[in-house]
Enzyme design. Structure first.
Site, PDB file in Angstrom:
ATOM      1  N   ARG A  88       0.839  -1.209   0.000  1.00 43.88           N
ATOM      2  CA  ARG A  88       0.000   0.000   0.000  1.00 43.88           C
ATOM      3  C   ARG A  88       0.870   1.254   0.000  1.00 43.88           C
ATOM      4  O   ARG A  88       0.555   2.236  -0.659  1.00 43.88           O
ATOM      5  CB  ARG A  88      -0.954  -0.003   1.212  1.00 43.88           C
ATOM      6  CG  ARG A  88      -1.990  -1.119   1.226  1.00 43.88           C
ATOM      7  CD  ARG A  88      -3.037  -1.013   0.150  1.00 43.88           C
ATOM      8  NE  ARG A  88      -3.775   0.227   0.175  1.00 43.88           N
ATOM      9  CZ  ARG A  88      -4.883   0.457  -0.536  1.00 43.88           C
ATOM     10  NH1 ARG A  88      -5.387  -0.496  -1.345  1.00 43.88           N
ATOM     11  NH2 ARG A  88      -5.489   1.597  -0.487  1.00 43.88           N
ATOM     12  N   THR A  94      -4.925   6.578  -3.581  1.00 45.85           N
ATOM     13  CA  THR A  94      -5.830   6.142  -4.660  1.00 45.85           C
ATOM     14  C   THR A  94      -5.818   7.109  -5.844  1.00 45.85           C
ATOM     15  O   THR A  94      -5.765   6.685  -6.999  1.00 45.85           O
ATOM     16  CB  THR A  94      -7.277   6.032  -4.106  1.00 45.85           C
ATOM     17  OG1 THR A  94      -7.256   5.167  -2.965  1.00 45.85           O
ATOM     18  CG2 THR A  94      -8.220   5.483  -5.153  1.00 45.85           C
ATOM     19  N   ARG A 105       1.640   4.980  -8.072  1.00 48.66           N
ATOM     20  CA  ARG A 105       0.525   5.747  -8.650  1.00 48.66           C
ATOM     21  C   ARG A 105       0.959   7.150  -9.049  1.00 48.66           C
ATOM     22  O   ARG A 105       0.458   7.708 -10.027  1.00 48.66           O
ATOM     23  CB  ARG A 105      -0.657   5.745  -7.683  1.00 48.66           C
ATOM     24  CG  ARG A 105      -1.396   4.396  -7.715  1.00 48.66           C
ATOM     25  CD  ARG A 105      -2.367   4.244  -6.595  1.00 48.66           C
ATOM     26  NE  ARG A 105      -3.330   3.167  -6.842  1.00 48.66           N
ATOM     27  CZ  ARG A 105      -4.205   2.743  -5.938  1.00 48.66           C
ATOM     28  NH1 ARG A 105      -4.227   3.283  -4.726  1.00 48.66           N
ATOM     29  NH2 ARG A 105      -5.050   1.779  -6.221  1.00 48.66           N
ATOM     30  N   ASN A 115      -5.465   4.260 -12.235  1.00 49.09           N
ATOM     31  CA  ASN A 115      -4.365   4.489 -11.294  1.00 49.09           C
ATOM     32  C   ASN A 115      -3.355   3.341 -11.262  1.00 49.09           C
ATOM     33  O   ASN A 115      -2.618   3.170 -10.301  1.00 49.09           O
ATOM     34  CB  ASN A 115      -4.910   4.843  -9.904  1.00 49.09           C
ATOM     35  CG  ASN A 115      -5.809   3.751  -9.349  1.00 49.09           C
ATOM     36  OD1 ASN A 115      -5.938   2.685  -9.939  1.00 49.09           O
ATOM     37  ND2 ASN A 115      -6.413   4.017  -8.201  1.00 49.09           N
ATOM     38  N   HIS A 118      -3.634  -2.154  -8.314  1.00 54.43           N
ATOM     39  CA  HIS A 118      -4.497  -2.500  -7.178  1.00 54.43           C
ATOM     40  C   HIS A 118      -3.647  -3.211  -6.139  1.00 54.43           C
ATOM     41  O   HIS A 118      -2.726  -3.950  -6.493  1.00 54.43           O
ATOM     42  CB  HIS A 118      -5.623  -3.453  -7.624  1.00 54.43           C
ATOM     43  CG  HIS A 118      -6.327  -4.103  -6.473  1.00 54.43           C
ATOM     44  ND1 HIS A 118      -7.388  -3.501  -5.829  1.00 54.43           N
ATOM     45  CD2 HIS A 118      -6.093  -5.269  -5.807  1.00 54.43           C
ATOM     46  CE1 HIS A 118      -7.776  -4.293  -4.828  1.00 54.43           C
ATOM     47  NE2 HIS A 118      -7.008  -5.359  -4.798  1.00 54.43           N
TER      48      HIS A 118
HETATM   49  N1  UDP Z   1     -12.156   4.601  -7.747  1.00 54.81           N
HETATM   50  C1  UDP Z   1     -12.735   5.451  -8.654  1.00 54.81           C
HETATM   51  N2  UDP Z   1     -13.349   6.593  -8.192  1.00 54.81           N
HETATM   52  C2  UDP Z   1     -13.384   6.917  -6.865  1.00 54.81           C
HETATM   53  C3  UDP Z   1     -12.778   6.041  -5.949  1.00 54.81           C
HETATM   54  C4  UDP Z   1     -12.167   4.888  -6.428  1.00 54.81           C
HETATM   55  O1  UDP Z   1     -12.711   5.190  -9.852  1.00 54.81           O
HETATM   56  O2  UDP Z   1     -13.933   7.960  -6.509  1.00 54.81           O
HETATM   57  C5  UDP Z   1     -11.499   3.382  -8.224  1.00 54.81           C
HETATM   58  C6  UDP Z   1      -9.995   3.501  -8.149  1.00 54.81           C
HETATM   59  O3  UDP Z   1      -9.441   3.009  -9.351  1.00 54.81           O
HETATM   60  C7  UDP Z   1      -9.625   2.612  -6.982  1.00 54.81           C
HETATM   61  C8  UDP Z   1     -10.736   1.582  -6.976  1.00 54.81           C
HETATM   62  O4  UDP Z   1     -11.884   2.285  -7.421  1.00 54.81           O
HETATM   63  O5  UDP Z   1      -8.330   2.052  -7.142  1.00 54.81           O
HETATM   64  C9  UDP Z   1     -11.030   0.959  -5.631  1.00 54.81           C
HETATM   65  O6  UDP Z   1     -11.257   2.009  -4.687  1.00 54.81           O
HETATM   66  P1  UDP Z   1     -10.571   1.985  -3.259  1.00 54.81           P
HETATM   67  O7  UDP Z   1     -11.220   3.050  -2.449  1.00 54.81           O
HETATM   68  O8  UDP Z   1     -10.576   0.598  -2.720  1.00 54.81           O
HETATM   69  O9  UDP Z   1      -9.070   2.467  -3.565  1.00 54.81           O
HETATM   70  P2  UDP Z   1      -7.687   1.655  -3.520  1.00 54.81           P
HETATM   71  O10 UDP Z   1      -7.799   0.623  -2.433  1.00 54.81           O
HETATM   72  O11 UDP Z   1      -7.501   1.047  -4.883  1.00 54.81           O
HETATM   73  O12 UDP Z   1      -6.647   2.700  -3.237  1.00 54.81           O
HETATM   74 MG    MG Z   2      -9.229  -0.830  -2.096  1.00 54.47          MG
END
Ligand code: UDP
Ligand code: MG
Length: 136
Positions: A88, A94, A105, A115, A118
Protein backbone atom coordinates in the site's frame (compact mmCIF):
# COMPACT_ATOMS: atom_id res chain seq x y z
CA UNK A 1 10.74 -10.30 14.38
CA UNK A 2 9.83 -11.12 10.83
CA UNK A 3 6.23 -11.04 9.71
CA UNK A 4 6.12 -12.55 6.25
CA UNK A 5 2.84 -11.85 4.47
CA UNK A 6 1.33 -12.36 1.07
CA UNK A 7 -0.73 -9.82 -0.82
CA UNK A 8 -2.41 -9.45 -4.18
CA UNK A 9 -1.21 -6.86 -6.66
CA UNK A 10 -2.89 -6.14 -9.97
CA UNK A 11 -1.30 -4.17 -12.78
CA UNK A 12 -4.42 -2.55 -14.23
CA UNK A 13 -5.35 -2.20 -17.93
CA UNK A 14 -3.99 1.36 -18.30
CA UNK A 15 -0.49 0.22 -17.27
CA UNK A 16 -0.52 -3.04 -19.27
CA UNK A 17 -1.72 -1.06 -22.29
CA UNK A 18 1.30 1.24 -21.95
CA UNK A 19 3.60 -1.77 -21.59
CA UNK A 20 4.62 -0.85 -18.05
CA UNK A 21 4.35 -4.31 -16.54
CA UNK A 22 8.08 -5.12 -16.56
CA UNK A 23 8.93 -1.72 -15.10
CA UNK A 24 6.32 -2.12 -12.35
CA UNK A 25 7.45 -5.69 -11.61
CA UNK A 26 11.00 -4.35 -11.22
CA UNK A 27 9.72 -1.74 -8.77
CA UNK A 28 8.35 -4.54 -6.60
CA UNK A 29 11.58 -6.55 -6.82
CA UNK A 30 13.70 -3.47 -6.06
CA UNK A 31 11.59 -2.85 -2.97
CA UNK A 32 12.20 -6.37 -1.65
CA UNK A 33 9.02 -8.08 -2.81
CA UNK A 34 9.19 -11.58 -4.20
CA UNK A 35 6.73 -12.33 -6.99
CA UNK A 36 5.66 -15.87 -6.11
CA UNK A 37 3.02 -16.20 -8.81
CA UNK A 38 1.91 -14.07 -11.72
CA UNK A 39 -0.35 -14.33 -14.72
CA UNK A 40 -1.62 -12.06 -17.45
CA UNK A 41 -5.37 -12.46 -17.89
CA UNK A 42 -8.38 -10.68 -19.31
CA UNK A 43 -11.34 -11.00 -16.94
CA UNK A 44 -15.02 -10.62 -17.78
CA UNK A 45 -17.24 -7.85 -16.42
CA UNK A 46 -18.95 -10.45 -14.21
CA UNK A 47 -15.62 -11.55 -12.69
CA UNK A 48 -14.70 -7.91 -12.05
CA UNK A 49 -18.06 -7.43 -10.34
CA UNK A 50 -17.35 -10.40 -8.05
CA UNK A 51 -13.83 -9.18 -7.34
CA UNK A 52 -14.97 -5.64 -6.44
CA UNK A 53 -18.19 -6.73 -4.67
CA UNK A 54 -17.07 -4.77 -1.59
CA UNK A 55 -17.64 -1.58 -3.64
CA UNK A 56 -21.09 -2.62 -4.90
CA UNK A 57 -22.89 0.33 -3.33
CA UNK A 58 -20.42 2.96 -4.56
CA UNK A 59 -21.33 5.30 -7.41
CA UNK A 60 -18.16 4.31 -9.29
CA UNK A 61 -18.80 0.53 -9.07
CA UNK A 62 -20.11 0.00 -12.60
CA UNK A 63 -17.36 2.05 -14.27
CA UNK A 64 -14.73 0.40 -12.11
CA UNK A 65 -15.83 -3.11 -13.12
CA UNK A 66 -16.14 -2.13 -16.78
CA UNK A 67 -12.65 -0.69 -16.58
CA UNK A 68 -10.94 -3.66 -14.89
CA UNK A 69 -12.42 -5.95 -17.54
CA UNK A 70 -11.61 -3.62 -20.46
CA UNK A 71 -8.22 -5.15 -21.27
CA UNK A 72 -5.47 -7.49 -20.04
CA UNK A 73 -4.23 -7.21 -16.46
CA UNK A 74 -1.33 -8.81 -14.62
CA UNK A 75 -2.19 -10.39 -11.26
CA UNK A 76 0.62 -11.20 -8.84
CA UNK A 77 1.07 -12.93 -5.51
CA UNK A 78 3.66 -10.85 -3.63
CA UNK A 79 5.63 -11.87 -0.57
CA UNK A 80 7.50 -9.61 1.83
CA UNK A 81 7.76 -8.75 5.49
CA UNK A 82 4.52 -6.86 6.20
CA UNK A 83 3.66 -7.20 2.50
CA UNK A 84 0.13 -5.77 2.79
CA UNK A 85 1.06 -2.40 4.25
CA UNK A 86 4.38 -2.25 2.38
CA UNK A 87 2.55 -2.68 -0.92
CA UNK A 88 0.00 0.00 0.00
CA UNK A 89 2.89 2.37 0.79
CA UNK A 90 4.64 1.64 -2.49
CA UNK A 91 1.37 2.12 -4.42
CA UNK A 92 0.54 5.52 -2.95
CA UNK A 93 -2.83 7.24 -2.59
CA UNK A 94 -5.83 6.14 -4.66
CA UNK A 95 -5.81 9.41 -6.60
CA UNK A 96 -2.43 9.84 -8.35
CA UNK A 97 -2.79 13.60 -7.76
CA UNK A 98 -2.55 12.95 -4.01
CA UNK A 99 0.11 10.24 -4.20
CA UNK A 100 3.55 10.91 -2.79
CA UNK A 101 6.65 11.30 -4.92
CA UNK A 102 8.22 7.94 -5.77
CA UNK A 103 5.02 5.90 -5.40
CA UNK A 104 3.72 3.76 -8.26
CA UNK A 105 0.53 5.75 -8.65
CA UNK A 106 2.42 9.04 -8.70
CA UNK A 107 4.86 7.70 -11.29
CA UNK A 108 2.48 5.78 -13.51
CA UNK A 109 -1.13 6.64 -12.63
CA UNK A 110 -3.17 8.76 -15.02
CA UNK A 111 -6.30 9.49 -12.97
CA UNK A 112 -8.27 8.18 -10.00
CA UNK A 113 -9.81 5.43 -12.13
CA UNK A 114 -6.73 4.72 -14.25
CA UNK A 115 -4.36 4.49 -11.29
CA UNK A 116 -2.25 1.61 -12.66
CA UNK A 117 -2.24 -0.76 -9.67
CA UNK A 118 -4.50 -2.50 -7.18
CA UNK A 119 -3.32 -3.79 -3.82
CA UNK A 120 -5.14 -5.66 -1.04
CA UNK A 121 -5.97 -3.36 1.88
CA UNK A 122 -5.77 -5.88 4.76
CA UNK A 123 -4.37 -9.31 5.56
CA UNK A 124 -7.90 -10.71 5.55
CA UNK A 125 -8.74 -9.24 2.15
CA UNK A 126 -5.36 -10.34 0.78
CA UNK A 127 -6.30 -13.96 1.55
CA UNK A 128 -9.69 -13.59 -0.11
CA UNK A 129 -8.27 -11.78 -3.16
CA UNK A 130 -5.37 -14.23 -3.62
CA UNK A 131 -7.81 -17.12 -3.53
CA UNK A 132 -9.94 -15.37 -6.12
CA UNK A 133 -7.11 -15.41 -8.67
CA UNK A 134 -4.81 -18.22 -7.54
CA UNK A 135 -7.00 -20.92 -6.05
CA UNK A 136 -5.66 -24.31 -7.09
N1 UDP B 1 -12.16 4.60 -7.75
C1 UDP B 1 -12.74 5.45 -8.65
N2 UDP B 1 -13.35 6.59 -8.19
C2 UDP B 1 -13.38 6.92 -6.87
C3 UDP B 1 -12.78 6.04 -5.95
C4 UDP B 1 -12.17 4.89 -6.43
O1 UDP B 1 -12.71 5.19 -9.85
O2 UDP B 1 -13.93 7.96 -6.51
C5 UDP B 1 -11.50 3.38 -8.22
C6 UDP B 1 -9.99 3.50 -8.15
O3 UDP B 1 -9.44 3.01 -9.35
C7 UDP B 1 -9.62 2.61 -6.98
C8 UDP B 1 -10.74 1.58 -6.98
O4 UDP B 1 -11.88 2.28 -7.42
O5 UDP B 1 -8.33 2.05 -7.14
C9 UDP B 1 -11.03 0.96 -5.63
O6 UDP B 1 -11.26 2.01 -4.69
P1 UDP B 1 -10.57 1.99 -3.26
O7 UDP B 1 -11.22 3.05 -2.45
O8 UDP B 1 -10.58 0.60 -2.72
O9 UDP B 1 -9.07 2.47 -3.56
P2 UDP B 1 -7.69 1.66 -3.52
O10 UDP B 1 -7.80 0.62 -2.43
O11 UDP B 1 -7.50 1.05 -4.88
O12 UDP B 1 -6.65 2.70 -3.24
MG1 MG C 1 -9.23 -0.83 -2.10
Amino acid sequence: MSNIQHTLSIIKPDAVERNLQDQIKNEFKNHGFQILEEKKIHISKEEAERFYKIHESKPFYNDLCAYLSSGPIVVMKLQKDNAVIENRKLMGATNPKDAEEGTLRKKYGISIDKNSVHGSDSVENAKIELEFFFKN
